[in-house]
Design a protein around this motif. Structure first.
Motif, PDB file in Angstrom:
ATOM      1  N   GLN B  46       0.866  -1.169   0.000  1.00  0.00           N
ATOM      2  CA  GLN B  46       0.000   0.000   0.000  1.00  0.00           C
ATOM      3  C   GLN B  46       0.909   1.226   0.000  1.00  0.00           C
ATOM      4  O   GLN B  46       1.984   1.184   0.590  1.00  0.00           O
ATOM      5  CB  GLN B  46      -0.824  -0.053   1.286  1.00  0.00           C
ATOM      6  N   VAL B  47       0.514   2.281  -0.681  1.00  0.00           N
ATOM      7  CA  VAL B  47       1.303   3.519  -0.654  1.00  0.00           C
ATOM      8  C   VAL B  47       0.444   4.609  -0.029  1.00  0.00           C
ATOM      9  O   VAL B  47      -0.602   4.970  -0.562  1.00  0.00           O
ATOM     10  CB  VAL B  47       1.777   3.929  -2.066  1.00  0.00           C
ATOM     11  N   LYS B  48       0.897   5.069   1.140  1.00  0.00           N
ATOM     12  CA  LYS B  48       0.118   6.012   1.919  1.00  0.00           C
ATOM     13  C   LYS B  48       0.849   7.340   1.985  1.00  0.00           C
ATOM     14  O   LYS B  48       1.894   7.448   2.614  1.00  0.00           O
ATOM     15  CB  LYS B  48      -0.016   5.440   3.340  1.00  0.00           C
ATOM     16  N   ILE B  49       0.306   8.348   1.298  1.00  0.00           N
ATOM     17  CA  ILE B  49       0.944   9.665   1.275  1.00  0.00           C
ATOM     18  C   ILE B  49       0.076  10.602   2.108  1.00  0.00           C
ATOM     19  O   ILE B  49      -1.026  10.969   1.674  1.00  0.00           O
ATOM     20  CB  ILE B  49       1.077  10.201  -0.172  1.00  0.00           C
ATOM     21  N   SER B  50       0.564  10.958   3.294  1.00  0.00           N
ATOM     22  CA  SER B  50      -0.230  11.791   4.191  1.00  0.00           C
ATOM     23  C   SER B  50      -0.625  13.099   3.512  1.00  0.00           C
ATOM     24  O   SER B  50       0.151  13.662   2.762  1.00  0.00           O
ATOM     25  CB  SER B  50       0.548  12.073   5.476  1.00  0.00           C
ATOM     26  N   SER B  51      -1.815  13.541   3.760  1.00  0.00           N
ATOM     27  CA  SER B  51      -2.459  14.732   3.197  1.00  0.00           C
ATOM     28  C   SER B  51      -2.613  14.693   1.675  1.00  0.00           C
ATOM     29  O   SER B  51      -3.021  15.661   1.056  1.00  0.00           O
ATOM     30  CB  SER B  51      -1.794  16.044   3.655  1.00  0.00           C
ATOM     31  N   PHE B  52      -2.349  13.536   1.058  1.00  0.00           N
ATOM     32  CA  PHE B  52      -2.627  13.367  -0.370  1.00  0.00           C
ATOM     33  C   PHE B  52      -3.661  12.260  -0.562  1.00  0.00           C
ATOM     34  O   PHE B  52      -4.775  12.505  -1.010  1.00  0.00           O
ATOM     35  CB  PHE B  52      -1.333  13.064  -1.144  1.00  0.00           C
ATOM     36  N   PHE B  55      -3.010   4.710  -1.939  1.00  0.00           N
ATOM     37  CA  PHE B  55      -3.175   3.790  -3.063  1.00  0.00           C
ATOM     38  C   PHE B  55      -3.118   2.382  -2.489  1.00  0.00           C
ATOM     39  O   PHE B  55      -2.156   2.046  -1.792  1.00  0.00           O
ATOM     40  CB  PHE B  55      -2.025   3.944  -4.065  1.00  0.00           C
ATOM     41  N   PHE B  84      -7.593   4.168  -5.321  1.00  0.00           N
ATOM     42  CA  PHE B  84      -7.041   5.357  -4.695  1.00  0.00           C
ATOM     43  C   PHE B  84      -8.095   5.986  -3.812  1.00  0.00           C
ATOM     44  O   PHE B  84      -9.218   6.222  -4.251  1.00  0.00           O
ATOM     45  CB  PHE B  84      -6.589   6.368  -5.759  1.00  0.00           C
ATOM     46  N   PRO B  86      -8.693   9.332  -1.790  1.00  0.00           N
ATOM     47  CA  PRO B  86      -8.140  10.664  -1.543  1.00  0.00           C
ATOM     48  C   PRO B  86      -8.217  11.044  -0.068  1.00  0.00           C
ATOM     49  O   PRO B  86      -9.119  10.606   0.646  1.00  0.00           O
ATOM     50  CB  PRO B  86      -9.023  11.583  -2.391  1.00  0.00           C
ATOM     51  N   LEU B  89      -8.001  16.327   2.986  1.00  0.00           N
ATOM     52  CA  LEU B  89      -7.490  17.596   2.473  1.00  0.00           C
ATOM     53  C   LEU B  89      -7.717  17.698   0.968  1.00  0.00           C
ATOM     54  O   LEU B  89      -8.179  18.722   0.466  1.00  0.00           O
ATOM     55  CB  LEU B  89      -5.993  17.711   2.796  1.00  0.00           C
ATOM     56  N   MET B  90      -7.405  16.623   0.248  1.00  0.00           N
ATOM     57  CA  MET B  90      -7.599  16.649  -1.209  1.00  0.00           C
ATOM     58  C   MET B  90      -9.075  16.815  -1.547  1.00  0.00           C
ATOM     59  O   MET B  90      -9.445  17.634  -2.387  1.00  0.00           O
ATOM     60  CB  MET B  90      -7.046  15.383  -1.867  1.00  0.00           C
ATOM     61  N   LYS B  91      -9.932  16.055  -0.878  1.00  0.00           N
ATOM     62  CA  LYS B  91     -11.378  16.137  -1.142  1.00  0.00           C
ATOM     63  C   LYS B  91     -11.899  17.541  -0.892  1.00  0.00           C
ATOM     64  O   LYS B  91     -12.656  18.091  -1.692  1.00  0.00           O
ATOM     65  CB  LYS B  91     -12.138  15.156  -0.247  1.00  0.00           C
TER      66      LYS B  91
END
Lengths: 93, 100
Positions: B46-52, B55, B84, B86, B89-91
């Motif tokens: 899993q790829v976890k990008i904080s505040s983004f 995936f 993905f 979101p 913040l992105m939403k």
């Protein structure tokens, strides 16, 4: 993998850059994608995927607890579609 | 809505402006970020990008599909798909930016 691990991998590959610059680079990339979608633009990264904005129409929703009707306004939501190359890689092709 | 398409070139241009590396190196860094994310996902991580956003790779079971044009049944093999999710913040930023 989390953000800090991604930063570390990029830093390891680029020993001539300061860690804080790598952090800024990674943040710039993700911020730029969000900024683009906030403007209603599409972000197309061939081989990886595409980020776009989808419109959700206004609808009458229902509070599941009380059964009460509520008016939900039209809104825009982020959407990601996986690129062909990455999709194939996930399936070992 | 402006409906422009942002590409790798725009992302590396942003890195170039922000950090002041050469255009060439900025482009390589953008490529590196996407490559590391792709590698992790291809490995099933899993790829976890904080505040983004996050995936994640999901396994889909085999099922019988149908060609909608001919009505013919076709087997769909088990496969892995990427989803993905979101960040808030992105939403919020996407909703606020596209308000009509």
């Amino acid at each position: 993998m989390i953000r800090s691990e991604l930063v570390q991998k990029i830093a390891d590959e680029n020993p001539h850059l300061y860690q804080r610059d790598v952090e800024r680079i990674v943040s710039t990339i993700f911020d730029e994608i969000i900024d683009a979608m906030a403007r209603g633009d599409r972000v197309e990264l061939r081989g990886f995927g595409a980020f776009s904005v989808k419109k959700r129409d206004a609808r009458t929703g229902r509070n599941p607890r009380t059964g009460e009707s509520v008016q939900v306004e039209e809104k825009h939501v982020p959407f990601f579609k996986t690129g062909k190359l990455l999709r194939d890689r996930l399936n070992g092709k | 809505m402006s409906e422009k398409t942002v590409t790798r070139m725009d992302l590396s241009e942003a890195v170039f402006r922000e950090v002041g590396l050469s255009r060439n190196e900025s482009a390589q860094l953008v490529e590196g970020v996407l490559a590391h994310m792709s590698d992790a996902l291809a490995a099933g991580d899993q790829v976890k990008i904080s505040s983004f956003g996050t995936f994640s790779v999901r396994d889909k079971a085999a099922r019988v599909g149908r060609n909608p044009k001919t009505g013919q049944e076709v087997p769909i093999h088990p496969r892995r798909v990427l989803t993905f999710r979101p960040s808030h913040l992105m939403k919020d930023r996407v909703a606020a930016g596209n308000k009509s």
